[in-house]
Scaffold this active site. Structure first.
Site, short mmCIF file in Angstrom:
data_model
loop_
_atom_site.label_atom_id
_atom_site.label_comp_id
_atom_site.label_asym_id
_atom_site.label_seq_id
_atom_site.Cartn_x
_atom_site.Cartn_y
_atom_site.Cartn_z
CG HIS A 196 13.21 77.00 101.19
ND1 HIS A 196 13.65 76.88 102.19
CD2 HIS A 196 12.71 75.92 100.61
CE1 HIS A 196 13.47 75.46 102.55
NE2 HIS A 196 12.75 74.89 101.63
C1 UD1 Z 1 11.12 72.26 97.08
C2 UD1 Z 1 10.43 71.44 97.80
C3 UD1 Z 1 10.54 71.67 99.48
C4 UD1 Z 1 12.19 71.78 99.67
C5 UD1 Z 1 12.80 72.69 98.71
C6 UD1 Z 1 14.11 72.66 99.03
C7 UD1 Z 1 8.05 70.72 96.64
C8 UD1 Z 1 6.69 70.87 96.86
N1 UD1 Z 1 8.93 71.70 97.53
O1 UD1 Z 1 10.55 73.64 97.20
O2 UD1 Z 1 9.87 70.60 100.21
O3 UD1 Z 1 12.27 72.08 101.14
O4 UD1 Z 1 12.50 72.31 97.40
O5 UD1 Z 1 15.02 73.57 98.55
O6 UD1 Z 1 8.68 69.59 96.26
N2 UD1 Z 1 13.18 77.87 91.02
C9 UD1 Z 1 14.45 78.35 90.30
N3 UD1 Z 1 15.42 77.44 89.95
C10 UD1 Z 1 15.63 76.16 90.14
C11 UD1 Z 1 14.32 75.61 90.94
C12 UD1 Z 1 13.27 76.43 91.18
O7 UD1 Z 1 14.25 79.41 90.11
O8 UD1 Z 1 16.47 75.36 90.04
C13 UD1 Z 1 12.07 78.58 91.25
C14 UD1 Z 1 11.00 78.69 90.40
O9 UD1 Z 1 10.65 79.72 90.31
C15 UD1 Z 1 10.02 77.67 90.90
C16 UD1 Z 1 10.39 77.86 92.27
O10 UD1 Z 1 11.47 78.02 92.51
O11 UD1 Z 1 8.74 78.01 90.49
C17 UD1 Z 1 9.64 76.60 93.32
O12 UD1 Z 1 10.41 75.55 92.99
P1 UD1 Z 1 9.99 74.08 93.41
O13 UD1 Z 1 11.06 73.18 93.02
O14 UD1 Z 1 8.43 74.03 92.85
O15 UD1 Z 1 9.66 74.21 94.88
P2 UD1 Z 1 11.00 74.66 96.19
O16 UD1 Z 1 10.57 76.07 96.64
O17 UD1 Z 1 12.32 74.73 95.58
N1 UDP Z 2 21.77 74.63 101.73
C1 UDP Z 2 22.91 74.80 101.11
N2 UDP Z 2 22.88 76.10 100.46
C2 UDP Z 2 22.12 77.16 100.94
C3 UDP Z 2 20.86 76.76 101.52
C4 UDP Z 2 20.95 75.45 101.98
O1 UDP Z 2 23.78 73.96 100.98
O2 UDP Z 2 22.26 78.20 100.27
C5 UDP Z 2 21.76 73.24 102.54
C6 UDP Z 2 21.51 73.29 103.85
O3 UDP Z 2 22.72 73.33 104.58
C7 UDP Z 2 20.83 71.80 104.12
C8 UDP Z 2 19.96 71.89 102.99
O4 UDP Z 2 20.61 72.70 102.00
O5 UDP Z 2 21.74 70.75 104.02
C9 UDP Z 2 18.39 72.25 103.13
O6 UDP Z 2 17.77 72.33 102.22
P1 UDP Z 2 16.65 73.35 102.07
O7 UDP Z 2 16.69 74.32 103.13
O8 UDP Z 2 16.49 73.79 100.63
O9 UDP Z 2 15.33 72.50 102.00
P2 UDP Z 2 14.47 71.68 103.21
O10 UDP Z 2 15.68 70.93 104.13
O11 UDP Z 2 13.77 72.80 103.98
O12 UDP Z 2 13.66 70.77 102.40
#
Ligand code: UD1
Ligand code: UDP
Length: 387
Positions: free
Chosen positions: A222
């Site tokens: 992601h």
């Molecule tokens: C965010 C965090 C990242 C974390 C991740 C956990 C930042 C900069 N990044 O990344 O550090 O590891 O969350 O999962 O804060 N989107 C959806 N549905 C949602 C949310 C997002 O479809 O509910 C899609 C949208 O297209 C959005 C994209 O995901 O533009 C990115 O979402 P965003 O919250 O900006 O960053 P993450 O990649 O989720």
């Molecule tokens: N996780 C989850 N379902 C998923 C993917 C991840 O419950 O489909 C959980 C995972 O077990 C961990 C956390 O989400 O506890 C990690 O979050 P993510 O990978 O989104 O973000 P990061 O840790 O890289 O910030």
């Protein structure tokens, strides 16, 4: 007796999971002395990235949901700051809890600091030393806005000292005289608490997914650096697919929506190809308990997630990290996680080597005793206890 009021700021999936450990400890041990208020920024809003965790981990519903949603970083963060500021002025908490390194963390740090509310940063001190990654700046600003900093690992604690934080500071602690602690990792508290429950509550999950223990590889992707660079994403996925076919093993991929968006919009042919491949299961994000089961029963984990890297260690699974650097450096030094970037040759080498032999790997206890939440809350009591 007046209680200590803390405001928890969450927004993204891993923060909701982390905050659940603090909420559970408050509910079971500190409810007479600590009250928590939850602000959800709305950064994650899809059910499977947000609501599902509140339900499954029995977290109280957010008192405030700012509904910020997705936007460019500057816009998203500014909307979060505005909303958080209003709530903090109204709630007047004793302290503000931040988790990890997302845009919601940064917004909370800025809103609280500007209003002079003490900031408590959980997962302080982690560094990738790559400032082009959005999370790195979030970490640095959040740490330097904090009064109490809880570092989950030795490496994180050392990073803080390297940036001038002094372990010998004595009370009263302030933003100018902060206190740094070496704790364990709050995610480990959750794994210890929920792994057994997952087995009971989701006993049929693997069978329902037609998965056999040790016969699949769990893959999550992601990070912006992988999802938004289509050349990188394509190389990773093509390499993994070939390896799965060659070794006759299944790839289970619970993908974040942003990965699916990139596949659908930029790599349509590859996406179709993967969907029709017998060795690949691309599925929507799963719940935390389901993820626990997928991690516990897989043969190998391939990920760019911070949380999943650590969980690989909790479940004693080797891990291939689709990044060029990691904040959880002790895993790499231990030889149980390998950094491969998006390089097909490195992915292949580590994939084959981990599949062929992983029985001699060891998983020392890097992440505390599973009582990190209690340690943190005890320190909060000492700092903010009221007459
Ligand atoms: C965010 C965090 C990242 C974390 C991740 C956990 C930042 C900069 N990044 O990344 O550090 O590891 O969350 O999962 O804060 N989107 C959806 N549905 C949602 C949310 C997002 O479809 O509910 C899609 C949208 O297209 C959005 C994209 O995901 O533009 C990115 O979402 P965003 O919250 O900006 O960053 P993450 O990649 O989720
Ligand atoms: N996780 C989850 N379902 C998923 C993917 C991840 O419950 O489909 C959980 C995972 O077990 C961990 C956390 O989400 O506890 C990690 O979050 P993510 O990978 O989104 O973000 P990061 O840790 O890289 O910030």
């Amino acid at each position: 007796m007046p209680t200590i009021k803390l405001v928890n700021i969450v927004g993204a999936r891993p923060q909701i999971i982390k905050a659940s450990a603090i909420g559970r400890a408050i509910r079971t041990q500190y409810s007479e002395v600590i009250t928590e208020i939850i602000i959800h920024t709305g950064q994650h809003y899809d059910k499977e990235l947000s609501d599902i965790f509140f339900d499954e981990l029995e977290i109280q519903k957010p008192h405030y949901n700012l509904g910020v949603g997705s936007a460019r970083h500057g816009r998203q963060i500014s909307m979060m700051i505005t909303g958080i500021e209003d709530v903090l002025i109204k709630e007047k908490p004793d302290c503000v809890f931040l988790y990890g390194d997302t845009n919601s963390t940064l917004a909370g740090a800025l809103a609280a600091t500007k209003l002079h509310f003490p900031v408590v940063h959980i997962e302080a001190g982690l560094r990738s030393f790559n400032k082009s990654m959005p999370e790195e700046l979030n970490r640095i600003v959040s740490d330097h806005s904090s009064t109490l900093l809880f570092a989950p690992t030795n490496a994180a604690f050392k990073n803080l000292m390297g940036e001038g934080f002094k372990p010998e500071n004595s009370p009263p602690y302030t933003i100018n005289n902060p206190k740094i602690y070496l704790t364990g990792d709050i995610m480990y508290d959750n794994t210890l608490f929920f792994a057994g429950l997952a087995e009971k509550k989701k006993a049929d999950f693997l069978a329902h997914m037609s998965l056999v223990r040790d016969n699949y590889v769990l893959v999550t992707i992601h990070r912006e650096s992988n999802t938004d660079d289509l050349v990188r994403l394509k190389e990773i996925l093509i390499t993994l697919k070939r390896l799965a076919e060659e070794k006759d093993i299944v790839l289970v991929m619970p993908f974040h929506p942003r990965t699916i968006i990139s596949l659908k919009t930029g790599l349509k042919d590859l996406y179709d190809d993967l969907k029709h491949c017998a060795h690949v299961k691309i599925i929507p994000p799963v719940s935390y308990l389901e993820m626990n089961l997928l991690e516990k029963n897989c043969r190998l984990i391939v990920t760019d997630s911070g949380g999943v890297q650590k969980e690989s260690h909790f479940f004693k699974k080797p891990c291939i990290v689709l990044r060029d650097e990691t904040e959880w450096i002790e895993l790499v030094n231990n030889g149980t996680a390998k950094l491969v970037g998006a390089d097909p040759d490195r992915i292949k080498k580590e994939f084959l080597s981990f599949l062929d032999s992983h029985s001699d790997l060891e998983y020392p206890g890097f992440y505390g005793d599973g009582k990190t939440a209690e340690f943190i809350l005890d320190e909060i009591l000492l700092m903010f206890e009221k007459e």
